[in-house]
Design a protein around this motif. Structure first.
Motif, PDB file in Angstrom:
ATOM      1  N   GLN A 183       0.885  10.856   1.346  1.00  0.00           N
ATOM      2  CA  GLN A 183       1.187  10.146   2.930  1.00  0.00           C
ATOM      3  C   GLN A 183       1.389  11.220   3.624  1.00  0.00           C
ATOM      4  N   LEU A 184       2.205  12.209   3.305  1.00  0.00           N
ATOM      5  CA  LEU A 184       2.802  13.474   4.212  1.00  0.00           C
ATOM      6  C   LEU A 184       1.620  14.306   4.425  1.00  0.00           C
ATOM      7  N   PHE A 185       0.704  14.541   3.624  1.00  0.00           N
ATOM      8  CA  PHE A 185      -0.533  15.180   3.790  1.00  0.00           C
ATOM      9  C   PHE A 185      -1.442  14.768   4.931  1.00  0.00           C
ATOM     10  N   VAL A 186      -1.675  13.249   4.743  1.00  0.00           N
ATOM     11  CA  VAL A 186      -2.599  12.481   5.665  1.00  0.00           C
ATOM     12  C   VAL A 186      -1.785  12.592   7.131  1.00  0.00           C
ATOM     13  N   VAL A 187      -0.671  12.295   7.108  1.00  0.00           N
ATOM     14  CA  VAL A 187      -0.276  12.361   8.503  1.00  0.00           C
ATOM     15  C   VAL A 187       0.033  13.785   9.143  1.00  0.00           C
ATOM     16  N   TYR A 188       0.200  14.847   8.401  1.00  0.00           N
ATOM     17  CA  TYR A 188       0.271  16.189   8.953  1.00  0.00           C
ATOM     18  C   TYR A 188      -0.800  16.814   8.951  1.00  0.00           C
ATOM     19  N   TYR A 189      -1.806  16.661   8.048  1.00  0.00           N
ATOM     20  CA  TYR A 189      -3.256  17.339   8.189  1.00  0.00           C
ATOM     21  C   TYR A 189      -4.301  16.619   8.702  1.00  0.00           C
ATOM     22  N   VAL A 190      -4.223  15.107   8.583  1.00  0.00           N
ATOM     23  CA  VAL A 190      -5.439  14.467   8.906  1.00  0.00           C
ATOM     24  C   VAL A 190      -5.462  13.745  10.268  1.00  0.00           C
ATOM     25  N   LEU A 191      -4.154  13.377  10.867  1.00  0.00           N
ATOM     26  CA  LEU A 191      -3.875  12.420  12.008  1.00  0.00           C
ATOM     27  C   LEU A 191      -4.037  13.592  13.167  1.00  0.00           C
ATOM     28  N   PHE A 219       0.670  -1.191  -0.040  1.00  0.00           N
ATOM     29  CA  PHE A 219      -0.120   0.128  -0.010  1.00  0.00           C
ATOM     30  C   PHE A 219       0.890   1.341   0.041  1.00  0.00           C
ATOM     31  N   ILE A 220       1.891   1.240   0.693  1.00  0.00           N
ATOM     32  CA  ILE A 220       2.706   2.596   0.796  1.00  0.00           C
ATOM     33  C   ILE A 220       3.607   2.570  -0.547  1.00  0.00           C
ATOM     34  N   ARG A 221       3.868   1.436  -0.999  1.00  0.00           N
ATOM     35  CA  ARG A 221       4.515   1.686  -2.220  1.00  0.00           C
ATOM     36  C   ARG A 221       3.668   2.130  -3.360  1.00  0.00           C
ATOM     37  N   SER A 222       2.467   1.735  -3.263  1.00  0.00           N
ATOM     38  CA  SER A 222       1.476   2.140  -4.271  1.00  0.00           C
ATOM     39  C   SER A 222       0.820   3.398  -4.272  1.00  0.00           C
ATOM     40  N   THR A 223       1.159   4.231  -3.213  1.00  0.00           N
ATOM     41  CA  THR A 223       0.651   5.620  -3.052  1.00  0.00           C
ATOM     42  C   THR A 223       1.641   6.535  -3.018  1.00  0.00           C
ATOM     43  N   ALA A 281       9.581   0.867   2.816  1.00  0.00           N
ATOM     44  CA  ALA A 281       8.690  -0.205   1.838  1.00  0.00           C
ATOM     45  C   ALA A 281       9.868  -0.585   1.016  1.00  0.00           C
ATOM     46  N   TYR A 282      10.604   0.231   0.480  1.00  0.00           N
ATOM     47  CA  TYR A 282      11.588  -0.053  -0.639  1.00  0.00           C
ATOM     48  C   TYR A 282      12.905  -0.828   0.066  1.00  0.00           C
TER      49      TYR A 282
END
Length: 217
Positions: A71-79, A62-66, A102-103
């Motif tokens: 991911q940064l936006f979700v962690v900083y603005y959503v969490l 999932f991480i490699r596919s997004t 993930a890589y």
């Protein structure tokens, strides 16, 4: 547009002490997290318990596919809506680290698979405990095989660090953009920022190639 050397010499110390310093902090912090977490993930994915290996594998896929930006936006603005709050720089370090873990986990997995079968058999013949086989026999060889690829990912993290501007991290590129907006003149600060990346990335890439040849012999 004529190059302004006076302004260049004026902004150069600021770009070095403020912008480039943040870039290096984000790069090194993210790389350390990616390398350590990636190894941990690689070991979990080799677990014989499918309830451990499969969820971890799905999470990495999932991480490699997004995109990293999402991911940064979700962690900083959503969490923060769920009570998870961090500084912008810390969010950037964690975002880069988890994304590239993930890589790097695949790099470690390839390194582990590349350990000769005879090494495993020798450890069994010597009646070494399983955990000691991993610590003293398998992982040292696997990590050594993984070093060149890890070096490439270190360079990649460095070049990806400007994406942290989406979460208000002012790195060397962000700071150059701010300086340019003050005078509506972007030639000097953005060129200097680009040169900073070249001066760091090119020697690092050369070092990685030499390391790869050295370890390949």
């Amino acid at each position: 547009m004529i190059w302004d050397w006076d302004w260049t010499l004026e902004i150069l110390p600021e770009l070095l002490t403020q912008g480039l310093l943040v870039t290096l902090q984000a790069t090194l912090g993210g790389a350390v997290l990616a390398f350590v977490l990636g190894l941990f993930v690689a070991l979990l994915r080799r677990s014989r318990n499918p309830f451990v290996s499969r969820p971890v594998g799905a999470a990495m896929e999932f991480i490699r596919s997004t995109p990293l930006l999402v991911q940064l936006f979700v962690v900083y603005y959503v969490l923060p809506d769920f009570g998870v709050r961090m500084t912008a720089l810390m969010t950037g370090i964690i975002g880069l680290g988890v994304h590239y873990a993930a890589y790097t986990s695949e790099v470690y997995r390839a390194g582990i698979d590349g350990v000769p079968k005879g090494q495993w058999e020798a450890a069994i013949a010597l009646n070494l405990p399983r955990h000691w086989t991993w610590i003293s026999v398998v992982l040292p060889q696997a990590v050594r095989r993984s070093l060149p690829a890890l070096g490439n990912y270190l360079v990649a993290i460095f070049k990806e660090s400007p994406q942290l501007s989406i979460i208000t991290v002012v790195d060397v590129v962000g700071f150059a953009r701010e300086l340019g907006s003050e005078r509506f003149r972007y030639l000097e600060p953005m060129t200097i920022a680009g040169l900073f990346f070249l001066l760091v990335a090119i020697p690092a890439s050369i070092f990685v190639r030499r390391l790869e040849r050295r370890l390949g012999n």
